[in-house]
Design a protein around this motif. Structure first.
Motif, mmCIF file in Angstrom:
data_model
loop_
_atom_site.group_PDB
_atom_site.id
_atom_site.type_symbol
_atom_site.label_atom_id
_atom_site.label_comp_id
_atom_site.label_asym_id
_atom_site.label_seq_id
_atom_site.Cartn_x
_atom_site.Cartn_y
_atom_site.Cartn_z
ATOM 1 N N ASN A 128 1.921 -108.808 -9.242
ATOM 2 C CA ASN A 128 2.411 -109.696 -8.186
ATOM 3 C C ASN A 128 1.308 -110.699 -7.842
ATOM 4 O O ASN A 128 0.961 -110.882 -6.684
ATOM 5 N N TYR A 129 0.765 -111.334 -8.867
ATOM 6 C CA TYR A 129 -0.396 -112.217 -8.732
ATOM 7 C C TYR A 129 0.052 -113.649 -8.470
ATOM 8 O O TYR A 129 0.937 -114.157 -9.159
ATOM 9 N N ARG A 130 -0.581 -114.298 -7.499
ATOM 10 C CA ARG A 130 -0.281 -115.704 -7.213
ATOM 11 C C ARG A 130 -1.536 -116.572 -7.294
ATOM 12 O O ARG A 130 -1.569 -117.532 -8.035
ATOM 13 N N HIS A 131 -2.561 -116.252 -6.498
ATOM 14 C CA HIS A 131 -3.809 -117.003 -6.520
ATOM 15 C C HIS A 131 -4.976 -116.032 -6.520
ATOM 16 O O HIS A 131 -4.896 -114.936 -5.962
ATOM 17 N N PHE A 132 -6.078 -116.448 -7.133
ATOM 18 C CA PHE A 132 -7.250 -115.571 -7.231
ATOM 19 C C PHE A 132 -7.806 -115.239 -5.853
ATOM 20 O O PHE A 132 -8.278 -114.124 -5.613
ATOM 21 N N GLU A 133 -7.783 -116.208 -4.938
ATOM 22 C CA GLU A 133 -8.296 -115.955 -3.600
ATOM 23 C C GLU A 133 -7.570 -114.786 -2.940
ATOM 24 O O GLU A 133 -8.186 -113.927 -2.294
ATOM 25 N N GLU A 134 -6.259 -114.757 -3.109
ATOM 26 C CA GLU A 134 -5.460 -113.678 -2.528
ATOM 27 C C GLU A 134 -5.789 -112.338 -3.186
ATOM 28 O O GLU A 134 -5.947 -111.321 -2.500
ATOM 29 N N PHE A 135 -5.907 -112.338 -4.504
ATOM 30 C CA PHE A 135 -6.260 -111.120 -5.231
ATOM 31 C C PHE A 135 -7.617 -110.597 -4.775
ATOM 32 O O PHE A 135 -7.807 -109.407 -4.518
ATOM 33 N N LEU A 136 -8.574 -111.505 -4.650
ATOM 34 C CA LEU A 136 -9.930 -111.121 -4.273
ATOM 35 C C LEU A 136 -9.987 -110.576 -2.844
ATOM 36 O O LEU A 136 -10.753 -109.661 -2.540
ATOM 37 N N ASN A 137 -9.162 -111.127 -1.957
ATOM 38 C CA ASN A 137 -9.113 -110.616 -0.581
ATOM 39 C C ASN A 137 -8.607 -109.183 -0.535
ATOM 40 O O ASN A 137 -9.098 -108.359 0.253
#
Length: 243
Positions: free
Chosen positions: A70-79
């Motif tokens: 459910n990946y959208r943006h790296f920033e969100e994943f990293l958070n």
């Protein structure tokens, strides 16, 4: 070696922070060494998933991992990764890490009338199969090298057996919304970038190193895909950079 006794506390912390599903399983490993009989070992694997089962935090005796479809943006994943680390580390008191890595698997499916060379560059796909007299073909590609950050591996797979993940990621423990049509041929782009160097197990340090790995992967992705692909997939711009 005492990981299991901390799991109830880890599970409670993650459950309260959006990972209510919990499973325990076994990892079976067989090692082959020249001149010796194969050696087998078994270890525990603990996973804490979101309610929909599409994102999971995995703990083993020597690794912490976050995986998602459910990946959208790296920033969100990293958070999400940072949140998991901040919850886990006060319990486990991990002092240092020796390896950090990012891996992306992109599934490419064709609409009617489309070709894979509209999405992937010829250097990855290889020669035109028809020029070799082939009616139906499957492409494989692998390249491994050293980057300025660590080791970068690029792989391309084509298959029509119903799988949409590389063989080493099967079976998957996540809930996948994807389903393929019978005999549907797909392409998988598999990017793996990792660095092996000891550093403090600190969320800020992990984020800094993860960004270094990501930037190289982003360049690699744009090198092996076409402008047609980026336009169709809806390339966006975030803070002046294409994402």
């Amino acid at each position: 070696m005492s990981l299991e006794r901390f799991i109830p506390e880890v599970q409670e912390a993650l459950r309260r922070s959006g990972f209510p599903k919990f499973t325990k399983s076994k990892i079976h490993e067989i090692k082959f060494e020249a001149g010796e009989d194969p050696k087998s070992s078994t270890s525990d694997r603990f996973e804490f998933q979101t309610r929909d089962g599409r994102t999971g935090v995995v703990l083993t005796a020597n690794a912490v991992a976050l995986h998602t479809n459910n990946y959208r943006h790296f920033e969100e994943f990293l958070n999400v990764l940072e949140k998991a680390v901040r919850l886990i580390n006060p319990i486990l008191c991990i002092e240092f890490a020796e390896r950090i890595g990012l891996r992306y698997v992109d599934l490419i499916r064709l609409a009617d009338g489309e070709r894979f060379d509209q999405y992937i560059t010829a250097g990855i796909l290889g020669p035109d199969p028809s020029s070799l007299g082939m009616v139906k073909s499957f492409s494989r590609f692998e390249m491994v090298g050293t980057s300025g950050v660590g080791t970068l591996a690029l792989r391309h797979w084509q298959m029509s057996n119903g799988n949409f993940l590389p063989p080493d990621l099967l079976p998957s423990t996540l809930v996948h919304p994807t389903s393929l049509a019978p005999d549907e041929q797909v392409s998988l782009l598999d990017f793996d970038h990792f660095a092996e160097k000891q550093f403090d197990f600190d969320s800020e340090e992990i984020k800094r190193r993860a960004w270094q790995l990501h930037d190289n992967l982003d360049k690699t992705f744009r090198t092996v895909t076409t402008p047609f692909a980026l336009e169709k997939w809806g390339q966006t711009t975030v803070q002046g950079e294409a994402k």
